[in-house]
Design a protein around this motif. Structure first.
Motif, PDB file in Angstrom:
ATOM      1  N   LYS A  83     -12.269  12.625  -9.570  1.00 20.86           N
ATOM      2  CA  LYS A  83     -12.138  13.893 -10.286  1.00 20.86           C
ATOM      3  C   LYS A  83     -10.663  14.295 -10.254  1.00 20.86           C
ATOM      4  N   VAL A  84     -10.148  14.743 -11.381  1.00 19.40           N
ATOM      5  CA  VAL A  84      -8.736  15.114 -11.484  1.00 19.40           C
ATOM      6  C   VAL A  84      -8.607  16.613 -11.722  1.00 19.40           C
ATOM      7  N   THR A  85      -7.713  17.251 -10.980  1.00 21.86           N
ATOM      8  CA  THR A  85      -7.405  18.664 -11.201  1.00 21.86           C
ATOM      9  C   THR A  85      -5.893  18.827 -11.312  1.00 21.86           C
ATOM     10  N   PHE A  86      -5.488  19.989 -11.814  1.00 21.93           N
ATOM     11  CA  PHE A  86      -4.072  20.293 -11.975  1.00 21.93           C
ATOM     12  C   PHE A  86      -3.740  21.582 -11.218  1.00 21.93           C
ATOM     13  N   ASN A  87      -2.701  21.511 -10.378  1.00 17.59           N
ATOM     14  CA  ASN A  87      -2.167  22.703  -9.708  1.00 17.59           C
ATOM     15  C   ASN A  87      -3.186  23.425  -8.833  1.00 17.59           C
ATOM     16  N   GLN A  88      -4.075  22.665  -8.232  1.00 14.56           N
ATOM     17  CA  GLN A  88      -5.087  23.272  -7.363  1.00 14.56           C
ATOM     18  C   GLN A  88      -4.702  23.236  -5.883  1.00 14.56           C
ATOM     19  N   ASN A  89      -3.813  22.300  -5.514  1.00 11.67           N
ATOM     20  CA  ASN A  89      -3.425  22.215  -4.097  1.00 11.67           C
ATOM     21  C   ASN A  89      -2.056  21.550  -3.986  1.00 11.67           C
ATOM     22  N   PHE A  90      -1.044  22.258  -4.481  1.00 11.69           N
ATOM     23  CA  PHE A  90       0.311  21.706  -4.518  1.00 11.69           C
ATOM     24  C   PHE A  90       0.802  21.342  -3.123  1.00 11.69           C
ATOM     25  N   LEU A  91       0.591  22.230  -2.156  1.00  6.55           N
ATOM     26  CA  LEU A  91       1.088  21.984  -0.800  1.00  6.55           C
ATOM     27  C   LEU A  91       0.511  20.709  -0.216  1.00  6.55           C
ATOM     28  N   GLU A  92      -0.782  20.468  -0.399  1.00  8.20           N
ATOM     29  CA  GLU A  92      -1.392  19.259   0.145  1.00  8.20           C
ATOM     30  C   GLU A  92      -0.851  18.009  -0.537  1.00  8.20           C
ATOM     31  N   VAL A  93      -0.583  18.109  -1.833  1.00  5.12           N
ATOM     32  CA  VAL A  93      -0.054  16.954  -2.556  1.00  5.12           C
ATOM     33  C   VAL A  93       1.338  16.591  -2.042  1.00  5.12           C
ATOM     34  N   ILE A  94       2.236  17.561  -1.995  1.00  4.78           N
ATOM     35  CA  ILE A  94       3.597  17.251  -1.559  1.00  4.78           C
ATOM     36  C   ILE A  94       3.619  16.854  -0.077  1.00  4.78           C
ATOM     37  N   SER A  95       2.738  17.423   0.722  1.00  2.00           N
ATOM     38  CA  SER A  95       2.660  17.053   2.138  1.00  2.00           C
ATOM     39  C   SER A  95       2.186  15.611   2.304  1.00  2.00           C
ATOM     40  N   ASN A  96       1.235  15.203   1.481  1.00  2.00           N
ATOM     41  CA  ASN A  96       0.773  13.816   1.523  1.00  2.00           C
ATOM     42  C   ASN A  96       1.845  12.863   1.028  1.00  2.00           C
ATOM     43  N   CYS A  97       2.612  13.285   0.032  1.00  3.60           N
ATOM     44  CA  CYS A  97       3.721  12.452  -0.448  1.00  3.60           C
ATOM     45  C   CYS A  97       4.747  12.256   0.667  1.00  3.60           C
ATOM     46  N   GLN A  98       4.909  13.278   1.502  1.00  2.00           N
ATOM     47  CA  GLN A  98       5.838  13.187   2.636  1.00  2.00           C
ATOM     48  C   GLN A  98       5.331  12.210   3.689  1.00  2.00           C
ATOM     49  N   LYS A  99       4.028  12.227   3.950  1.00  2.00           N
ATOM     50  CA  LYS A  99       3.469  11.490   5.088  1.00  2.00           C
ATOM     51  C   LYS A  99       3.091  10.055   4.760  1.00  2.00           C
ATOM     52  N   SER A 111      11.811  16.195   3.089  1.00  2.00           N
ATOM     53  CA  SER A 111      11.948  16.968   4.322  1.00  2.00           C
ATOM     54  C   SER A 111      11.098  18.235   4.255  1.00  2.00           C
ATOM     55  N   ASN A 112      10.937  18.886   5.397  1.00  2.00           N
ATOM     56  CA  ASN A 112      10.221  20.167   5.413  1.00  2.00           C
ATOM     57  C   ASN A 112      10.958  21.208   4.572  1.00  2.00           C
ATOM     58  N   GLU A 113      12.281  21.154   4.587  1.00  2.00           N
ATOM     59  CA  GLU A 113      13.082  22.064   3.757  1.00  2.00           C
ATOM     60  C   GLU A 113      12.777  21.850   2.278  1.00  2.00           C
ATOM     61  N   MET A 114      12.621  20.585   1.904  1.00  2.00           N
ATOM     62  CA  MET A 114      12.309  20.271   0.515  1.00  2.00           C
ATOM     63  C   MET A 114      10.913  20.771   0.151  1.00  2.00           C
ATOM     64  N   ILE A 115       9.962  20.612   1.056  1.00  6.12           N
ATOM     65  CA  ILE A 115       8.607  21.107   0.798  1.00  6.12           C
ATOM     66  C   ILE A 115       8.630  22.613   0.564  1.00  6.12           C
ATOM     67  N   ASP A 116       9.348  23.334   1.411  1.00 11.76           N
ATOM     68  CA  ASP A 116       9.437  24.794   1.248  1.00 11.76           C
ATOM     69  C   ASP A 116      10.041  25.165  -0.101  1.00 11.76           C
ATOM     70  N   ALA A 117      11.098  24.454  -0.493  1.00 11.21           N
ATOM     71  CA  ALA A 117      11.791  24.765  -1.742  1.00 11.21           C
ATOM     72  C   ALA A 117      10.906  24.500  -2.952  1.00 11.21           C
ATOM     73  N   TYR A 118      10.201  23.371  -2.947  1.00  8.25           N
ATOM     74  CA  TYR A 118       9.376  23.034  -4.102  1.00  8.25           C
ATOM     75  C   TYR A 118       8.108  23.883  -4.149  1.00  8.25           C
ATOM     76  N   CYS A 119       7.620  24.296  -2.995  1.00 10.42           N
ATOM     77  CA  CYS A 119       6.479  25.222  -2.989  1.00 10.42           C
ATOM     78  C   CYS A 119       6.878  26.561  -3.601  1.00 10.42           C
ATOM     79  N   GLN A 120       8.120  26.978  -3.369  1.00 11.84           N
ATOM     80  CA  GLN A 120       8.605  28.202  -4.004  1.00 11.84           C
ATOM     81  C   GLN A 120       8.675  28.019  -5.514  1.00 11.84           C
TER      82      GLN A 120
END
Length: 214
Positions: A83-99, A111-120
């Motif tokens: 199942k595909v969704t859009f913009n439903q869990n941005f933080l989890e997506v970028i966090s998984n891309c990090q890990k 970096s965590n700084e980058m995650i904060d910036a892109y979440c903003q």
């Protein structure tokens, strides 16, 4: 080489060095990031090092009509196992891309700084995500920056086979429906090439980005 301090300014992308580095320093302030992407520039650096701002030549892109969906991938899509969704869990997506562990890479540039910036930027509607779910579990996805006519892909992840490809294909189909001109993939890699992406001159990319070539 231009050194970024507090001023919100980037030199012309033609001044980037042979590697594609245009500027060094500064921070990931959302206003600086907005200026960067609209200027054909993106950050890419290792944690603990100064921010490097890139504008490579050539540029890896996907013209949306050139997307390649293999026969095996069409079979995956037809089975409706994701199942595909859009913009439903941005933080989890970028966090998984990090890990996520990537072949040939030691660690991550997200970096965590980058995650904060892109979440903003996500809160402001500029950074967007695609999520891929299997049995209600997030198993793949991608995120990037939406410029309204060009989408700048940043990173994607997959926990099960084909999940990131499903996210990529869903994004392209959505962009095509909304008459976007281009998906920016930044730099070459063979996986992107297998999906139809190719390199173009930076000048051509900038022409499209600036809406001079429609």
């Amino acid at each position: 080489m231009y050194y970024v301090f507090k001023d919100l300014f980037f030199p012309p992308v033609s001044e980037a060095d042979e590697e594609g580095i245009l500027a060094i320093g500064g921070d990931l302030n959302p206003e600086r990031l907005k200026l960067a992407y609209t200027s054909g520039v993106f950050p890419w650096f290792n944690e603990g090092e100064p921010v490097l701002w890139w504008s490579p030549d050539p540029r890896m892109v996907l013209f949306l009509d050139e997307l390649i969906v293999s026969k095996s991938m069409r079979n995956v899509l037809n089975r409706n196992q994701f199942k595909v969704t859009f913009n439903q869990n941005f933080l989890e997506v970028i966090s998984n891309c990090q890990k996520i562990k990537r072949e040939g890479q030691d660690g991550t540039w997200i970096s965590n700084e980058m995650i904060d910036a892109y979440c903003q930027l996500h809160k402001e509607g500029m950074a967007k995500s695609v999520e891929v779910w299997q049995d209600e579990v997030l198993v793949g996805g991608l995120y990037g920056i939406d410029l309204g006519h060009v989408f700048c892909g940043e990173s994607m992840f997959s926990k099960v086979s084909n999940a990131s490809k499903v996210a990529f294909i869903a994004l392209v189909q959505s962009l095509k429906e909304e008459n976007y001109k281009l998906l920016d993939c930044q730099v070459y890699n063979p996986h992107l090439e297998s999906l139809g992406c190719r390199e173009i001159d930076r000048e051509e990319f900038m022409s499209i980005l600036e809406n001079k070539k429609l």
